[in-house]
Design a protein around this motif. Sequence first.
Motif, mmCIF file in Angstrom:
data_model
loop_
_atom_site.group_PDB
_atom_site.id
_atom_site.type_symbol
_atom_site.label_atom_id
_atom_site.label_comp_id
_atom_site.label_asym_id
_atom_site.label_seq_id
_atom_site.Cartn_x
_atom_site.Cartn_y
_atom_site.Cartn_z
ATOM 1 N N LEU A 1 0.823 -1.206 0.000
ATOM 2 C CA LEU A 1 0.000 0.000 0.000
ATOM 3 C C LEU A 1 0.860 1.262 0.000
ATOM 4 O O LEU A 1 0.565 2.227 -0.719
ATOM 5 C CB LEU A 1 -0.932 -0.003 1.208
ATOM 6 C CG LEU A 1 -2.078 -1.015 1.181
ATOM 7 C CD1 LEU A 1 -2.814 -1.028 2.513
ATOM 8 C CD2 LEU A 1 -3.049 -0.698 0.043
ATOM 9 N N ARG A 2 1.915 1.244 0.806
ATOM 10 C CA ARG A 2 2.777 2.428 0.883
ATOM 11 C C ARG A 2 3.494 2.673 -0.440
ATOM 12 O O ARG A 2 3.676 3.823 -0.868
ATOM 13 C CB ARG A 2 3.805 2.273 2.017
ATOM 14 C CG ARG A 2 3.199 2.162 3.410
ATOM 15 C CD ARG A 2 2.193 3.286 3.720
ATOM 16 N NE ARG A 2 2.679 4.615 3.397
ATOM 17 C CZ ARG A 2 3.454 5.356 4.183
ATOM 18 N NH1 ARG A 2 3.813 4.882 5.378
ATOM 19 N NH2 ARG A 2 3.848 6.547 3.821
ATOM 20 N N ILE A 3 3.926 1.596 -1.093
ATOM 21 C CA ILE A 3 4.604 1.740 -2.379
ATOM 22 C C ILE A 3 3.626 2.248 -3.444
ATOM 23 O O ILE A 3 3.967 3.094 -4.284
ATOM 24 C CB ILE A 3 5.250 0.400 -2.792
ATOM 25 C CG1 ILE A 3 6.477 0.132 -1.912
ATOM 26 C CG2 ILE A 3 5.655 0.414 -4.274
ATOM 27 C CD1 ILE A 3 7.150 -1.188 -2.160
ATOM 28 N N GLU A 4 2.402 1.717 -3.407
ATOM 29 C CA GLU A 4 1.391 2.199 -4.352
ATOM 30 C C GLU A 4 1.110 3.676 -4.144
ATOM 31 O O GLU A 4 0.939 4.441 -5.104
ATOM 32 C CB GLU A 4 0.111 1.380 -4.197
ATOM 33 C CG GLU A 4 0.222 -0.045 -4.716
ATOM 34 C CD GLU A 4 -1.029 -0.860 -4.438
ATOM 35 O OE1 GLU A 4 -1.985 -0.281 -3.870
ATOM 36 O OE2 GLU A 4 -1.036 -2.063 -4.757
ATOM 37 N N GLU A 5 1.060 4.116 -2.887
ATOM 38 C CA GLU A 5 0.835 5.527 -2.584
ATOM 39 C C GLU A 5 1.978 6.390 -3.123
ATOM 40 O O GLU A 5 1.762 7.516 -3.590
ATOM 41 C CB GLU A 5 0.712 5.723 -1.068
ATOM 42 C CG GLU A 5 -0.563 5.138 -0.474
ATOM 43 C CD GLU A 5 -0.535 5.165 1.051
ATOM 44 O OE1 GLU A 5 0.466 5.659 1.621
ATOM 45 O OE2 GLU A 5 -1.493 4.669 1.674
ATOM 46 N N LEU A 6 3.200 5.853 -3.062
ATOM 47 C CA LEU A 6 4.349 6.595 -3.565
ATOM 48 C C LEU A 6 4.312 6.695 -5.086
ATOM 49 O O LEU A 6 4.834 7.652 -5.671
ATOM 50 C CB LEU A 6 5.647 5.916 -3.113
ATOM 51 C CG LEU A 6 6.953 6.656 -3.411
ATOM 52 C CD1 LEU A 6 7.008 7.976 -2.641
ATOM 53 C CD2 LEU A 6 8.158 5.785 -3.050
ATOM 54 N N GLY A 7 3.681 5.707 -5.724
ATOM 55 C CA GLY A 7 3.541 5.730 -7.173
ATOM 56 C C GLY A 7 4.787 5.328 -7.935
ATOM 57 O O GLY A 7 4.969 5.724 -9.089
ATOM 58 N N VAL A 8 5.662 4.556 -7.298
ATOM 59 C CA VAL A 8 6.897 4.117 -7.943
ATOM 60 C C VAL A 8 7.004 2.606 -7.822
ATOM 61 O O VAL A 8 7.014 2.066 -6.721
ATOM 62 C CB VAL A 8 8.142 4.769 -7.290
ATOM 63 C CG1 VAL A 8 9.415 4.227 -7.934
ATOM 64 C CG2 VAL A 8 8.084 6.282 -7.415
ATOM 65 N N ARG A 9 7.053 1.913 -8.959
ATOM 66 C CA ARG A 9 7.246 0.463 -8.934
ATOM 67 C C ARG A 9 8.744 0.167 -8.875
ATOM 68 O O ARG A 9 9.490 0.511 -9.795
ATOM 69 C CB ARG A 9 6.641 -0.187 -10.168
ATOM 70 C CG ARG A 9 6.899 -1.698 -10.253
ATOM 71 C CD ARG A 9 6.357 -2.289 -11.543
ATOM 72 N NE ARG A 9 6.823 -3.654 -11.740
ATOM 73 C CZ ARG A 9 6.233 -4.734 -11.228
ATOM 74 N NH1 ARG A 9 5.136 -4.595 -10.511
ATOM 75 N NH2 ARG A 9 6.717 -5.944 -11.454
ATOM 76 N N PRO A 10 9.220 -0.486 -7.813
ATOM 77 C CA PRO A 10 10.652 -0.763 -7.711
ATOM 78 C C PRO A 10 11.098 -1.858 -8.675
ATOM 79 O O PRO A 10 10.395 -2.850 -8.869
ATOM 80 C CB PRO A 10 10.817 -1.209 -6.249
ATOM 81 C CG PRO A 10 9.479 -1.748 -5.868
ATOM 82 C CD PRO A 10 8.473 -0.934 -6.631
ATOM 83 N N ASP A 11 12.262 -1.662 -9.264
ATOM 84 C CA ASP A 11 12.866 -2.714 -10.083
ATOM 85 C C ASP A 11 13.370 -3.849 -9.202
ATOM 86 O O ASP A 11 13.473 -4.994 -9.649
ATOM 87 C CB ASP A 11 14.029 -2.145 -10.899
ATOM 88 C CG ASP A 11 13.567 -1.082 -11.877
ATOM 89 O OD1 ASP A 11 12.817 -1.429 -12.801
ATOM 90 O OD2 ASP A 11 13.951 0.086 -11.690
#
Length: 356
Positions: A84-94
């Motif tokens: 959820l936190r990553i989705e909120e940041l809007g950046v998909r990590p490689d």
Amino acid sequence: MDKLVKKVKVAFRTDASVQIGTGHVMRCATLANYMREQRFEVYFVCRAEQGNLCEWLEQAGYTVLRLDASKPLDQARDAQEMKLRIEELGVRPDAIVVDHYGLDYRWEEAMQSITGRVLVIDDLANRRHACDLLLDQNYNEDLQNRYADLVPEHCRLLLGPAYLILRPEFYQAAGRRRTRDNHIRRVLVFFGGSDPTCETLKALEAMDSITNRPYGVDVVVGSANPHRFRIEQMCSQMGIQYHCQIDYLADLMAEADLSLGAGGVTMWERCFLGLPSVVTTVAENQIASTKAAAHFGAVFWIGWHEQVQPANYLHILSNVQEPTHRWEAMSVKAKQLMASDRTEPGHSLIDYLKST
């Protein structure tokens, strides 16, 4: 062309607290600094435990996504909240780099839906992993076989001290290192960022019993040490140099002739610089590697923290000049163990990410 200039995005999942110490975050921060030099986009995901280093990471210029620490760690809940936190940041990590003893293949499998690679930093070899790369920088007499049944067949293994994640100042200090003899002129005391078993206080109590100490002393603590103000006061009263949350530990190690410290990452840093050390194990994960290093002759292990008392430190500190200790030979063995004639940091993990 776009592919050539695209930044590699990496999320680190790691924690620091008074209880677990700061070592996981510190080594991840070192790795993150190297990644940032290579123009990677890096951010951290951490639980807001007491003694966390979230603000310290932010002051270093990193984005930190805080996870709720009001409940005990649960892998499923942790994975869900991180997503959820990553989705909120809007950046998909490689890639996601996880350095955490409380997370295993179940958490890692949950991460595979939001990232291209899962990389694990571990040294316990006590649980299964679902990862693409595993780094264990510790020395162990059975290192090559420890993860045989714990990782997927495709997982790349980086094993042993050759892959130690060191800050640049340690390579700089190594360039100035000297040949040590058995004469002790300066002692360094550092038991980690939080020192949860109060070894620093034990060592200071021992030193307070020694009149006319024939050596100078540097005591280092982290900002997560709950007893740091008491330690500072004791150092002032005893004429001992006190240092808190410093960025020049490598310099102090290079200047010291002997160190009192715990096992773990800092033990390998001491070995890299050829600093003889008296080691107290303060966590179970330190025992196997400390035993192995002691058997090699690179450190002097005095035991598990519950059995180590001020009297044990007093015995060592009162007799450091005794020729039976052979600190000079220990320094040589420590450097041999760490292959510390190398001059550049190992970037194997970074190179792996850049090539995928």
